[in-house]
Design an enzyme around this catalytic site. Structure first.
Site, PDB file in Angstrom:
ATOM      1  N   GLU A  12       8.058  22.534  57.385  1.00  0.00           N
ATOM      2  CA  GLU A  12       7.161  21.582  56.727  1.00  0.00           C
ATOM      3  C   GLU A  12       7.714  21.018  55.427  1.00  0.00           C
ATOM      4  OE1 GLU A  12       2.892  23.316  58.364  1.00  0.00           O
ATOM      5  OE2 GLU A  12       3.725  24.130  56.505  1.00  0.00           O
ATOM      6  N   ASP A 197      -1.431  20.376  66.927  1.00  0.00           N
ATOM      7  CA  ASP A 197      -2.124  20.927  68.094  1.00  0.00           C
ATOM      8  C   ASP A 197      -3.603  20.608  67.946  1.00  0.00           C
ATOM      9  OD1 ASP A 197      -3.619  23.502  66.959  1.00  0.00           O
ATOM     10  OD2 ASP A 197      -1.657  23.380  66.010  1.00  0.00           O
TER      11      ASP A 197
END
Length: 232
Positions: A12, A197
């Site tokens: 990230e 997701d």
């Protein structure tokens, strides 16, 4: 202006870290902070580690050692809003804990004792994020982001979150802890994450497959947002 940027995982933060000019690294208590300039803005980029404790500790260290004027929380999240797909962006209006329960003492579910029920994101940062979304022509949803120390994978946990926070647009593991710390320090913050997701039975497989997509989208958002903030 100096911007503090917080991501939990290597995936990230790596795209942003690699673009920081004159980069220096500070390691404290397992947290890595990278300082320098990004798109002409002074930045301090923190890789905090996963979960609420790591995020709170890292955010505190970042605020104490680097004194940023604003905090941007970046990375991935599980989508709850029906319109969200992998790679879409979520922007926080506010953040709440989905796993805090001191209702026995009269608090709202999700409210920590002695704290507000929600930690509000900064309106100017939200507006700048929305401007960035329009500029990049991305699909995004703005609203409540909820956090807890669990990766949501399965119908039981998902149903509980939807029941307790029907307005929530996304779920993840750090944002509320960061908002909590920023609230205590009086530093404005916003959460700008990309969906990896949709928090269902297969979310662990989707997360592993699409984390790179989410990281790319969220990093692009942060880079462009910094340019917007630098213009004032």
């Amino acid at each position: 202006m100096k911007a503090g940027i917080i991501g939990a995982m290597e995936e990230e933060v790596t795209l942003l870290r690699d673009k920081i000019d004159n980069r220096q690294t500070l390691t404290i208590a397992g947290c890595e902070i990278y300082t320098g300039t990004l798109n002409g803005v002074d930045v301090a980029l923190l890789k905090s580690g996963i979960g609420k404790v790591s995020a709170a500790m890292g955010a505190t260290l970042l605020l104490e050692h680097c004194k940023p004027d604003v905090i941007i929380n970046t990375g991935s999240a599980g989508g709850l809003a029906p319109s969200l797909k992998v790679g879409d962006i979520v922007v926080s209006d506010e953040v709440r804990y989905h796993d805090a329960d001191v209702t026995a003492f009269g608090y709202e579910y999700g409210q920590m004792a002695g704290c507000p029920a929600a930690f509000k994101a900064d309106e100017k940062l939200i507006a700048a994020a929305q401007e960035t979304i329009e500029k990049l022509n991305l699909h995004a949803v703005r609203g409540l982001v909820v956090s807890g120390d669990a990766f949501i994978n399965g119908s039981v946990n998902l149903a509980k979150i939807r029941h307790n926070f029907p307005q929530a647009i996304a779920v993840e593991m750090e944002a509320t802890a960061i908002g909590h710390v920023c609230h205590n320090f009086g530093v404005p913050f916003v959460v700008v994450r990309a969906i990896s997701d949709v928090a269902d039975q297969q979310s662990h497989l989707s997360f592993e497959e699409f984390l790179a997509v989410a990281a790319k989208q969220s990093s692009l958002m942060v880079e462009t947002l910094l340019t917007s903030l630098n213009r004032g």
